[in-house]
Design an enzyme around this catalytic site. Sequence first.
Site, PDB file in Angstrom:
ATOM      1  N   SER A  45       0.907  -1.154  -0.050  1.00  0.00           N
ATOM      2  CA  SER A  45       0.092  -0.130  -0.156  1.00  0.00           C
ATOM      3  C   SER A  45       0.912   1.390   0.004  1.00  0.00           C
ATOM      4  O   SER A  45       1.664   1.480  -0.999  1.00  0.00           O
ATOM      5  CB  SER A  45      -0.801   0.025   1.228  1.00  0.00           C
ATOM      6  OG  SER A  45      -1.996   1.018   1.048  1.00  0.00           O
ATOM      7  N   HIS A  93      -8.042  -5.106  -0.927  1.00  0.00           N
ATOM      8  CA  HIS A  93      -6.876  -4.514  -0.440  1.00  0.00           C
ATOM      9  C   HIS A  93      -6.291  -4.853   0.863  1.00  0.00           C
ATOM     10  O   HIS A  93      -7.195  -4.938   1.799  1.00  0.00           O
ATOM     11  CB  HIS A  93      -6.948  -3.117  -0.482  1.00  0.00           C
ATOM     12  CG  HIS A  93      -5.975  -2.161  -0.102  1.00  0.00           C
ATOM     13  ND1 HIS A  93      -5.011  -1.611  -1.164  1.00  0.00           N
ATOM     14  CD2 HIS A  93      -5.305  -1.711   1.029  1.00  0.00           C
ATOM     15  CE1 HIS A  93      -3.822  -1.042  -0.565  1.00  0.00           C
ATOM     16  NE2 HIS A  93      -4.034  -0.920   0.830  1.00  0.00           N
ATOM     17  N   ASP A 107      -9.992  -3.773  -5.334  1.00  0.00           N
ATOM     18  CA  ASP A 107      -9.247  -2.759  -4.545  1.00  0.00           C
ATOM     19  C   ASP A 107      -9.294  -1.505  -5.590  1.00  0.00           C
ATOM     20  O   ASP A 107      -8.941  -1.487  -6.472  1.00  0.00           O
ATOM     21  CB  ASP A 107      -7.723  -3.261  -4.688  1.00  0.00           C
ATOM     22  CG  ASP A 107      -6.809  -2.220  -3.854  1.00  0.00           C
ATOM     23  OD1 ASP A 107      -7.181  -1.218  -3.583  1.00  0.00           O
ATOM     24  OD2 ASP A 107      -5.677  -2.366  -3.933  1.00  0.00           O
TER      25      ASP A 107
END
Length: 313
Positions: free
Chosen positions: A155, A279, A249
């Site tokens: 991320s 995610h 995501d």
Amino acid sequence: MALDPQAEALLAAFAGTPAIDFTQLTAPAYRAMIAAGGGFAPGDQVAAEEDLSIPASGGALAARLYRPSGEGSFPLTVFFHGGGFVACSLDTHANLCRSLAQRAQTPVLSVDYRLAPEARFPAAAHDACDAVRWAAANARDLRARSGPIAVAGDSAGGNLAAVTAQQLRGSNVRIAHQLLFYPVLDCANEHPSYESCGDGYFLTSAMMRWFKDQYFDARAERADPLASPLLAADLTGLASATIISAAYDPLRDEAEHYAARLAQAGVLTTHVRWPGQMHGFASALGFLDAAEHAVTVGARALRQALHQGGHRD
């Protein structure tokens, strides 16, 4: 493909929590929410863990070194945790770091960079570059093998790994590989997956907008390659890359666009879109079979690049 049943069950477990009002949310409150979560498996057992302090231009950074079991010295990987540039820590991503270290046979140095909004852009990017420079210069002191190292992250941490690979290109720091789990790569634009996957799959588009508001002072900063590696004009000569995206995501499209641009620039690139997943899924060890598989794929990529010379200097 439909959402994976295990991912669906995990999302259902979160469904009872109150909705977040992002117009009122503060960073300390969000961090407290994250700290109250957890419960995932601790990851693979490693030979040792050691807390360290890394000197950096913005002040000393906390870090933790995970050493895999095995004889001899191994090439090093520097890892940056996710959390939207606002939250998470060495502890929240320990399971991922342990598992990568043991499965890839690489000491993993996890770095606790400065967080927003207390430290806004480009503080985290500068910390990441400083940490990688320091790690490369001090590999022997870390009982790792000197030479090319890898960078990795998930991320926002994937953003920082990609940023360091770009910023240190052509320097005396040789990066062998960049392993990016569902990375943030374009802070200036919203891609179609912000709309199609923007609600109901853990990370929401509203949450991403809030993260960006915490990290940046000015909108113009968001297009800087230190913030948006996808927008860098020249991607030639970068370290080989493994990019893992998730089908559900909001960041999916920017990750896949970056993989395509790297490949077009002649960078050895492997991209896997994980079907049925959301995610953050790779951290859900013990809950999602896909987490085990994705970490193994990432570790295999690190091992090949670091141990078998699968890198470009």
